[in-house]
Design a protein around this motif. Structure first.
Motif, PDB file in Angstrom:
ATOM      1  N   PRO A  17       0.684   7.581  -4.686  1.00  0.00           N
ATOM      2  CA  PRO A  17       0.662   6.420  -5.411  1.00  0.00           C
ATOM      3  C   PRO A  17       1.641   5.994  -6.539  1.00  0.00           C
ATOM      4  O   PRO A  17       1.965   5.046  -6.578  1.00  0.00           O
ATOM      5  CB  PRO A  17      -0.677   6.737  -6.156  1.00  0.00           C
ATOM      6  N   SER A  18       2.217   7.125  -7.260  1.00  0.00           N
ATOM      7  CA  SER A  18       3.160   6.800  -8.279  1.00  0.00           C
ATOM      8  C   SER A  18       4.323   6.311  -7.603  1.00  0.00           C
ATOM      9  O   SER A  18       5.113   5.402  -8.296  1.00  0.00           O
ATOM     10  CB  SER A  18       3.375   8.168  -9.099  1.00  0.00           C
ATOM     11  N   ALA A  19       4.729   6.797  -6.649  1.00  0.00           N
ATOM     12  CA  ALA A  19       5.969   6.401  -5.619  1.00  0.00           C
ATOM     13  C   ALA A  19       5.636   4.823  -5.017  1.00  0.00           C
ATOM     14  O   ALA A  19       6.756   4.059  -5.103  1.00  0.00           O
ATOM     15  CB  ALA A  19       6.186   7.307  -4.375  1.00  0.00           C
ATOM     16  N   GLN A  20       4.564   4.496  -4.604  1.00  0.00           N
ATOM     17  CA  GLN A  20       4.181   3.135  -4.494  1.00  0.00           C
ATOM     18  C   GLN A  20       4.409   2.307  -5.501  1.00  0.00           C
ATOM     19  O   GLN A  20       4.767   1.112  -5.270  1.00  0.00           O
ATOM     20  CB  GLN A  20       2.832   3.201  -3.904  1.00  0.00           C
ATOM     21  N   ALA A  21       3.823   2.661  -6.444  1.00  0.00           N
ATOM     22  CA  ALA A  21       3.931   1.855  -8.101  1.00  0.00           C
ATOM     23  C   ALA A  21       5.521   1.822  -8.076  1.00  0.00           C
ATOM     24  O   ALA A  21       6.104   0.507  -8.518  1.00  0.00           O
ATOM     25  CB  ALA A  21       3.190   2.585  -9.089  1.00  0.00           C
TER      26      ALA A  21
END
Length: 249
Positions: free
Chosen positions: A147-151
């Motif tokens: 998720p943080s990489a997607q953001a």
């Protein structure tokens, strides 16, 4: 500008497949031939590494900057296993405070690194403007990213789009879209609400309805149907209050 000249400017869109090629422990040098699965990306990186040190350092710096922001890696390297015409490896490593971790082969780290690498390479490549890469067709660029990489990818796409490039993105990632909205609200890039158009596809039995959505100055979505994000809200309610989702027995 003549119609023919205009056609030449826009005739080189970059298109990525929803699933990119699997990483390999060792690559054999080959002629760079562009493909939607990104098989060419390691070859392009190795070619740049061996033939244009300045361009390689520029691209390497941008890849590493995103790698840090996304929590994927801190350094990336091409490791030749012989002369220029002989096999090579792609390696990355992370830091822990001031300590540098070991170099790890692309096949020994999270699958998201190899899946994102072709997209990142094309977005960052030094000759993007001279190759007229103005249009990018990206299918699920967030695949296999946490998720943080997607953001972080959402921030990158907003930054790229604000530089007069057109991105057409098919995504299932709320994290990516939410970051685009928040960056517009916070002025994190030059992207403006009117620069973004969102199409929400809603399945209704055998039909599919397409809802055009907009973003306002505060990052709010305008025009979203009641069904938008219903699943996520029901899951939050269930987690907090023990409520059953609609339709549950």
């Amino acid at each position: 500008m003549s119609p023919m000249a205009l056609a030449r400017v826009w005739m080189f869109p970059f298109a990525s497949a929803p699933v990119r090629s699997k990483p390999r422990r060792t690559y054999d040098p080959a002629r760079v031939a562009y493909d939607p699965e990104g098989d060419y990306a390691p070859m392009y990186l190795a070619e740049l590494h061996s033939e244009n040190a300045e361009a390689w350092e520029e691209l390497k710096s941008k890849l590493e900057s995103f790698g840090v922001a996304a929590g994927l890696f801190d350094e990336i390297s091409i490791r030749p296993l012989g002369k220029q015409s002989e096999p090579f490896q792609v390696q990355v490593r992370k830091y822990s405070g001031r300590a540098k971790g070991p170099w790890r082969n692309l096949v020994d780290v999270g699958y998201g690194v190899s899946q994102a690498l072709p997209v990142l390479t094309e977005l960052f490549r030094p000759d993007a403007d001279t190759r007229h890469r103005k249009v990018f067709l990206l299918q699920q660029p967030e695949v296999h990213l946490h998720p943080s990489a997607q953001a972080a990818l959402g921030s990158l796409l907003g930054e790229v789009a604000s530089r007069q490039r057109q991105l057409i993105v098919e995504t299932h990632s709320d994290h990516l879209l939410d970051r685009v909205r928040m960056d517009i609200r916070d002025g994190a890039s030059n992207l403006r609400p009117e620069d973004v158009s969102i199409l929400f596809f809603e399945r209704d039995n055998l039909d599919v309805h397409i809802h055009p959505l907009q973003i306002d100055e505060q990052g709010n979505l305008l025009g979203a149907p009641e069904s938008y994000r219903r699943f996520f809200m029901e899951e939050v309610n269930r987690s907090l209050w023990g409520r059953q989702p609609v339709g549950a027995a």
